[in-house]
Enzyme design. Structure first.
Site, short mmCIF file in Angstrom:
data_model
loop_
_atom_site.label_atom_id
_atom_site.label_comp_id
_atom_site.label_asym_id
_atom_site.label_seq_id
_atom_site.Cartn_x
_atom_site.Cartn_y
_atom_site.Cartn_z
N CYS A 62 5.38 -11.15 8.70
CA CYS A 62 5.96 -11.93 7.61
C CYS A 62 5.60 -13.39 7.86
O CYS A 62 6.00 -13.95 8.88
CB CYS A 62 7.48 -11.76 7.61
SG CYS A 62 8.32 -12.79 6.41
N HIS B 173 6.56 -1.06 -3.09
CA HIS B 173 5.94 -1.74 -1.95
C HIS B 173 7.06 -2.49 -1.22
O HIS B 173 7.56 -3.50 -1.71
CB HIS B 173 4.88 -2.69 -2.49
CG HIS B 173 4.18 -3.54 -1.46
ND1 HIS B 173 2.89 -3.28 -1.04
CD2 HIS B 173 4.57 -4.64 -0.78
CE1 HIS B 173 2.52 -4.20 -0.16
NE2 HIS B 173 3.53 -5.04 0.02
N ARG C 268 -5.57 -4.24 4.02
CA ARG C 268 -5.45 -5.44 3.20
C ARG C 268 -4.18 -6.21 3.57
O ARG C 268 -4.24 -7.22 4.25
CB ARG C 268 -5.47 -5.07 1.69
CG ARG C 268 -5.77 -6.23 0.75
CD ARG C 268 -4.64 -7.19 0.51
NE ARG C 268 -3.47 -6.54 -0.11
CZ ARG C 268 -2.31 -7.15 -0.27
NH1 ARG C 268 -2.13 -8.41 0.14
NH2 ARG C 268 -1.28 -6.51 -0.81
N ASN D 274 4.91 -4.61 6.55
CA ASN D 274 5.17 -3.51 5.63
C ASN D 274 5.89 -2.36 6.34
O ASN D 274 5.85 -2.25 7.56
CB ASN D 274 3.84 -2.96 5.10
CG ASN D 274 3.17 -3.93 4.15
OD1 ASN D 274 2.58 -4.91 4.59
ND2 ASN D 274 3.27 -3.67 2.87
#
Lengths: 309, 309
Positions: free
Chosen positions: A245, A212, A18, A254
């Site tokens: 990003c 996260h 995702r 991430n």
């Protein structure tokens, strides 16, 4: 190294399918996503964010979320989650029997308006409607409120801690089953992480379910360790650090799953993960996403040798 | 962000000109090293390891250490250090008026024999001789004992904590002015760092002067934060993460100076460093070392925007 029985268990939630793929230009087929998911499951991952119920025209990459979710539900012990930006998405998640739906809320008002076209409090109101819809349907789909830009924002700059804490409580009051904090744009530092997670834990206790982090400026794993110190035991991460990003082309996305898994295992935490299998999956992902910028560090050196020959 | 007056000061010791360059094939001229040192000084670095007094045939890259050191001694407020592997090197450091000499000791016996051709206790005996030579010369050159492979070793595997602690104490007993711990091969994890640094601090108190981490497997900054939590305030790092790992070609070297400086500043620590100037110097280093693998993360995204326009 065998897990240290004195060290708590840790859960890595894979969000590559995702959060990772949504910023990747290469369109990945449903069959490939299912192959990816199977390999992730085989490597021990038991929580995977499999997609997002957003309008297809906005994110064609995630148009097959229902199919990927249906497959995920067949894998033993796997707990899939989906992102839902609004009530319509939540209704789809409920209809598909998703165990968890994650509702993104941006603590930065400016970021919230730019990205979700709603204020944070309008998202809180959405969560109340989702909870009502879930309960009316007799569904067991649980709701996680994910508070993003919790450590700063590319548009607004600083985001007040008091506002982040207010929104965490508001999400729970509106019916979220749990909440998490996200450093959406890679602004967090470990001292700030430790401070905010401690305050959040004091406020909402065990409702605080995860962290996260993005590795945009290299602090992703340091931030994970800082959150770990406050009792956080669930961390989002992407295989091969995919995702990037949107505000800094080429920058890291991430936290990298295989690097995080290595850190946690080396700390003696039981993750249930097979790090060599994650590294092998990373190599397959590299092939599938040829031309995309990937991230992470462990893959270069491999695992350390820990016993004399 | 201005430094938080409640957060301690932190010192980043730049080791690129020694630990970084010694693994780099591109020979850097003395003039270029001096240019590099001047820019590092201008960016606020006040502790720099400028080279190593080893036989020139072993490390031609560092053959000009005496000249670089002589220049470093002219820069206001700069505290240069040099690595010395033996008494002969120490005598040169003393003769050149180096403020600090760093004596590497490997806590792994196997690594010590393979790299230094001495046992750890023979290095301790060397330190006693260096101290005697320093005192006999009336010199003010101070001695740092750097205990490497403190968190594991590529040859031996695990390195017992008790042995690391024994060697720290032995170095101080032999006359070292201070000691530091190094994860020479990138085996450390933050929980292990916190545990060992706490024990070391309890044993040798303020003699414990610094931490030297490699980012071989991505945990460099997490390990710095873990050490910071135990009171460590001096960290070694290399601009652009140069240096690599001789055991894993292409892998990361030391912690990256500009990433570490960003982390510490963002935590509110006063480092005296100008991060944009460090990023600018990184770009120059990239040009000087064209073709070498560089590391680090901050350079891709740049500094975060922290205030609304």
């Amino acid at each position: 190294m065998p897990p240290n029985p004195d060290t708590p268990r840790a859960t890595v939630r894979e969000v590559g399918l995702r959060d990772g793929l949504q910023s990747i230009a290469t369109i990945v087929s449903t069959a490939r996503k299912i192959e990816w998911l199977d390999a992730a499951h085989a490597a021990g991952l038991r929580e995977v964010e499999v997609g997002s119920f957003v309008p297809v025209r906005l994110l064609p990459q995630l148009a097959d979320t229902a199919e990927v979710l249906a497959h995920a539900l067949t894998l033993p012990g796997l707990m899939p989650s989906v992102l839902v930006p609004n009530l319509k998405g939540a209704e789809r998640a409920i209809a598909c029997g998703a165990p968890w739906m994650i509702v993104p809320l941006s603590a930065s008002h400016a970021h919230s308006l730019a990205n979700l076209r709603k204020t944070p409090d309008e998202v809180v109101a959405d969560v109340a409607r989702m909870r009502a819809a879930r309960d009316a349907a007799g569904s067991r789909t649980r709701i996680e409120g994910g508070v993003g830009t919790a450590f700063g924002c590319t548009i607004q700059g600083e985001v007040p801690e008091a506002e982040v804490l207010r929104l965490l409580q508001a999400l729970i009051d509106a019916g979220a089953d749990r909440v998490s904090l996200a450093d959406t744009v890679g602004y967090a530092d470990p001292a700030g992480v430790q401070r905010l997670f401690e305050k959040a834990r004091a406020l909402v206790g065990e409702h605080l379910a995860g962290a996260h982090f993005h590795d945009t400026r290299g602090l992703g794993l340091a931030n994970c360790y800082a959150a770990w110190q406050t009792g956080v035991r669930r961390f989002d991460a992407c295989l091969a650090g995919i995702g990037g990003c949107p505000h800094a082309p080429g920058a890291s996305g991430n936290v990298t799953t295989e690097d995080l898994a290595f850190m946690l295992e080396r700390m003696g935490a039981a993750t249930g993960l097979n790090v060599p299998a994650l590294l092998a999956l990373r190599r397959r992902v590299e092939g599938w996403l040829a031309g995309e910028t990937l991230h992470g560090t462990l893959w270069r050196a491999g695992l350390p040798r820990l016993a004399a020959a």
